[in-house]
Design a protein around this motif. Structure first.
Motif, PDB file in Angstrom:
ATOM      1  N   MET A 172       0.674  -1.181   0.079  1.00 39.99           N
ATOM      2  CA  MET A 172      -0.049   0.057   0.047  1.00 39.99           C
ATOM      3  C   MET A 172       0.855   1.209  -0.137  1.00 39.99           C
ATOM      4  O   MET A 172       1.913   1.373   0.711  1.00 39.99           O
ATOM      5  CB  MET A 172      -1.097   0.242   1.087  1.00 39.99           C
ATOM      6  N   LYS A 173       0.743   2.108  -0.935  1.00 42.93           N
ATOM      7  CA  LYS A 173       1.530   3.412  -0.771  1.00 42.93           C
ATOM      8  C   LYS A 173       0.634   4.440  -0.292  1.00 42.93           C
ATOM      9  O   LYS A 173      -0.434   4.690  -0.364  1.00 42.93           O
ATOM     10  CB  LYS A 173       1.582   3.740  -2.559  1.00 42.93           C
ATOM     11  N   THR A 174       1.446   5.060   0.685  1.00 47.27           N
ATOM     12  CA  THR A 174       0.771   6.289   1.547  1.00 47.27           C
ATOM     13  C   THR A 174       1.595   7.402   1.464  1.00 47.27           C
ATOM     14  O   THR A 174       2.663   7.324   1.865  1.00 47.27           O
ATOM     15  CB  THR A 174       0.528   5.790   3.051  1.00 47.27           C
ATOM     16  N   ILE A 204       5.063   7.208   0.066  1.00 52.62           N
ATOM     17  CA  ILE A 204       6.057   5.918   0.512  1.00 52.62           C
ATOM     18  C   ILE A 204       5.400   4.815   0.873  1.00 52.62           C
ATOM     19  O   ILE A 204       4.277   4.684   1.318  1.00 52.62           O
ATOM     20  CB  ILE A 204       6.589   6.678   1.995  1.00 52.62           C
ATOM     21  N   ASP A 205       5.866   3.709   0.359  1.00 57.39           N
ATOM     22  CA  ASP A 205       5.379   2.481   0.259  1.00 57.39           C
ATOM     23  C   ASP A 205       5.587   1.877   1.688  1.00 57.39           C
ATOM     24  O   ASP A 205       6.528   1.773   2.424  1.00 57.39           O
ATOM     25  CB  ASP A 205       6.083   1.568  -0.504  1.00 57.39           C
ATOM     26  N   SER A 206       4.450   1.624   2.495  1.00 63.99           N
ATOM     27  CA  SER A 206       4.388   1.152   3.798  1.00 63.99           C
ATOM     28  C   SER A 206       4.963  -0.263   4.030  1.00 63.99           C
ATOM     29  O   SER A 206       5.780  -0.696   5.092  1.00 63.99           O
ATOM     30  CB  SER A 206       2.987   1.027   4.495  1.00 63.99           C
ATOM     31  N   SER A 207       4.976  -1.074   2.936  1.00 59.64           N
ATOM     32  CA  SER A 207       5.557  -2.170   3.056  1.00 59.64           C
ATOM     33  C   SER A 207       7.336  -2.127   3.102  1.00 59.64           C
ATOM     34  O   SER A 207       7.985  -3.011   3.652  1.00 59.64           O
ATOM     35  CB  SER A 207       5.433  -3.215   1.793  1.00 59.64           C
ATOM     36  N   ARG A 208       7.806  -1.131   2.551  1.00 61.66           N
ATOM     37  CA  ARG A 208       9.308  -0.940   2.766  1.00 61.66           C
ATOM     38  C   ARG A 208       9.523  -0.370   4.121  1.00 61.66           C
ATOM     39  O   ARG A 208      10.749  -0.775   4.574  1.00 61.66           O
ATOM     40  CB  ARG A 208       9.588   0.123   1.712  1.00 61.66           C
ATOM     41  N   GLU A 245       7.885  -1.114   6.750  1.00 60.46           N
ATOM     42  CA  GLU A 245       7.751  -2.558   7.519  1.00 60.46           C
ATOM     43  C   GLU A 245       9.199  -3.291   7.525  1.00 60.46           C
ATOM     44  O   GLU A 245       9.564  -4.132   8.557  1.00 60.46           O
ATOM     45  CB  GLU A 245       6.337  -3.376   7.406  1.00 60.46           C
ATOM     46  N   GLN A 304       5.385   9.397   8.363  1.00 61.14           N
ATOM     47  CA  GLN A 304       5.206   7.960   8.308  1.00 61.14           C
ATOM     48  C   GLN A 304       5.501   7.094   9.442  1.00 61.14           C
ATOM     49  O   GLN A 304       4.807   6.217   9.891  1.00 61.14           O
ATOM     50  CB  GLN A 304       5.965   7.537   7.157  1.00 61.14           C
ATOM     51  N   LYS A 325       3.118   4.989  11.882  1.00 62.38           N
ATOM     52  CA  LYS A 325       3.021   3.733  12.333  1.00 62.38           C
ATOM     53  C   LYS A 325       3.221   3.689  13.974  1.00 62.38           C
ATOM     54  O   LYS A 325       2.441   2.554  14.363  1.00 62.38           O
ATOM     55  CB  LYS A 325       4.608   3.291  11.853  1.00 62.38           C
TER      56      LYS A 325
END
Length: 119
Positions: free
Chosen positions: A1-3, A6-10, A12, A102, A106
């Motif tokens: 998911m891009k928020t 910035i990609d939140s998976s990156r 994490e 970001q 989180k």
């Protein structure tokens, strides 16, 4: 998911890497086959979370102030400041600020998740 760009998976994945590095045991490392084993560096001193967070926020604040100062100097006609340097400083400050937002998001999401756990 891009928020927010910035990609939140990156994020994490980066957090997972930091956790893995923090929990990795310090072991002996051989430099070359047959060479004498050398002890890895002593673990770094424990860092207080609030100190690390304050340092990161101060760093973001410093980059924002630096870009603002460079912008003022350029606007006043200072020849020692180039437009490209001003734009790069502003983009760095923007990226630092977005990254801190970001991280905050989180942390807030983690806090809400912990508060909603049943005990």
């Amino acid at each position: 998911m891009k928020t927010g760009g910035i990609d939140s998976s990156r994020i994490e994945a980066m957090i997972a890497q930091l956790k893995a590095a923090a929990t990795r045991p310090q072991e002996r490392i051989a430099v070359l086959p047959g060479a004498q084993a050398v002890k890895a560096e002593a673990p770094a001193a424990k860092v207080n979370f609030s100190d690390a967070l304050k340092g990161a926020i101060d760093s973001v604040n410093g980059s924002v102030h630096k870009s603002e100062e460079m912008g003022k100097k350029f606007a006043m006609g200072d020849d020692s400041v180039a437009l490209s340097d001003v734009m790069i400083a502003m983009q760095k400050a923007s990226i630092n600020f977005q990254a801190s937002i970001q991280v905050r998001n989180k942390l807030v999401a983690s806090y809400h998740e912990i508060m909603n756990m049943q005990v």
